[in-house]
Design a protein around this motif. Structure first.
Motif, PDB file in Angstrom:
ATOM      1  N   PHE A 101      -4.156 -10.084  -0.462  1.00 55.05           N
ATOM      2  CA  PHE A 101      -4.957  -9.016  -1.053  1.00 55.05           C
ATOM      3  C   PHE A 101      -6.366  -9.108  -0.487  1.00 55.05           C
ATOM      4  CE2 PHE A 101      -7.494  -7.095  -4.489  1.00 55.05           C
ATOM      5  CZ  PHE A 101      -6.850  -5.881  -4.579  1.00 55.05           C
ATOM      6  N   ILE A 102      -6.726  -8.141   0.377  1.00 57.05           N
ATOM      7  CA  ILE A 102      -8.027  -8.146   1.052  1.00 57.05           C
ATOM      8  C   ILE A 102      -8.660  -6.772   0.902  1.00 57.05           C
ATOM      9  CG2 ILE A 102      -9.214  -8.456   3.252  1.00 57.05           C
ATOM     10  CD1 ILE A 102      -6.789 -10.164   4.140  1.00 57.05           C
ATOM     11  N   ASP A 103      -9.889  -6.739   0.432  1.00 56.97           N
ATOM     12  CA  ASP A 103     -10.652  -5.491   0.303  1.00 56.97           C
ATOM     13  C   ASP A 103      -9.890  -4.419  -0.465  1.00 56.97           C
ATOM     14  OD1 ASP A 103     -12.720  -6.632   1.783  1.00 56.97           O
ATOM     15  OD2 ASP A 103     -11.929  -5.882   3.681  1.00 56.97           O
ATOM     16  N   GLY A 104      -9.258  -4.808  -1.545  1.00 56.04           N
ATOM     17  CA  GLY A 104      -8.572  -3.847  -2.394  1.00 56.04           C
ATOM     18  C   GLY A 104      -7.207  -3.402  -1.904  1.00 56.04           C
ATOM     19  N   GLU A 105      -6.689  -4.037  -0.855  1.00 58.95           N
ATOM     20  CA  GLU A 105      -5.379  -3.665  -0.314  1.00 58.95           C
ATOM     21  C   GLU A 105      -4.569  -4.910   0.014  1.00 58.95           C
ATOM     22  OE1 GLU A 105      -5.535  -1.132   3.108  1.00 58.95           O
ATOM     23  OE2 GLU A 105      -7.137   0.108   2.282  1.00 58.95           O
ATOM     24  N   PHE A 106      -3.253  -4.757  -0.042  1.00 54.66           N
ATOM     25  CA  PHE A 106      -2.367  -5.826   0.393  1.00 54.66           C
ATOM     26  C   PHE A 106      -2.102  -5.613   1.883  1.00 54.66           C
ATOM     27  CE2 PHE A 106      -1.591  -5.688  -4.131  1.00 54.66           C
ATOM     28  CZ  PHE A 106      -1.608  -7.025  -4.464  1.00 54.66           C
ATOM     29  N   LYS A 107      -2.486  -6.618   2.684  1.00 51.26           N
ATOM     30  CA  LYS A 107      -2.365  -6.491   4.138  1.00 51.26           C
ATOM     31  C   LYS A 107      -1.627  -7.698   4.705  1.00 51.26           C
ATOM     32  CE  LYS A 107      -6.777  -4.134   4.533  1.00 51.26           C
ATOM     33  NZ  LYS A 107      -8.130  -4.164   5.091  1.00 51.26           N
TER      34      LYS A 107
END
Length: 149
Positions: A101-107
């Motif tokens: 979870f990075i910057d509000g997104e799952f990447k």
């Protein structure tokens, strides 16, 4: 809801007790104003929750929740990547896609792909898979040879 009612009743009760204890004068007016302001803030607390003011945001969520969701996404992405490589190259692979979870997104942050070392052209295949995954937008790709037996 019970916590809200207890905190509201407690603040109002405390306000009444303090206003009875403090002596008359300028200090009384100031303290009474502050206590009324606190009572109003406590009473409108549910309304502020509707507009997410002071409410729990995505960044303030439980780390365990994000870890669990990342794990589920990682497992799903790994399975899908194995199916894609099976379709594209007709080989069995073991894939591990790391999702964070990075910057509000799952990447996806890293990909590991294990291919069978029994193939005579495995080094060429390894390079093809690395290039293919890089074209798909995967980062930190690591393809290695394994023995499925």
């Amino acid at each position: 809801m019970t916590e809200y009612l207890l905190s509201a009743a407690g603040v109002i009760f405390l306000s009444v007790i303090i206003s009875l204890i403090i002596p008359e004068g300028k200090l009384n007016k100031s303290i009474t104003f502050i206590m009324r302001l606190i009572c109003i803030l406590v009473l409108i607390q549910p309304i502020t929750g509707i507009f997410k003011i002071g409410g729990e945001s995505a960044a303030g969520g439980s780390l365990a929740d994000y870890t669990y969701v990342s794990m589920i996404y990682s497992e799903h992405q790994s399975e899908q990547l194995e199916l894609l490589l099976k379709k594209e190259y007709n080989i069995e692979t073991l894939c591990d896609v790391k999702v964070e979870f990075i910057d509000g997104e799952f990447k996806p942050t890293a990909v590991e792909v294990g291919i069978s070392e029994s193939n005579s052209e495995s080094l060429i295949l390894k390079e093809k898979i690395e290039n293919y995954l890089a074209e798909l937008g995967y980062k930190n790709v690591n393809v290695f040879l394994i023995n499925f037996n």
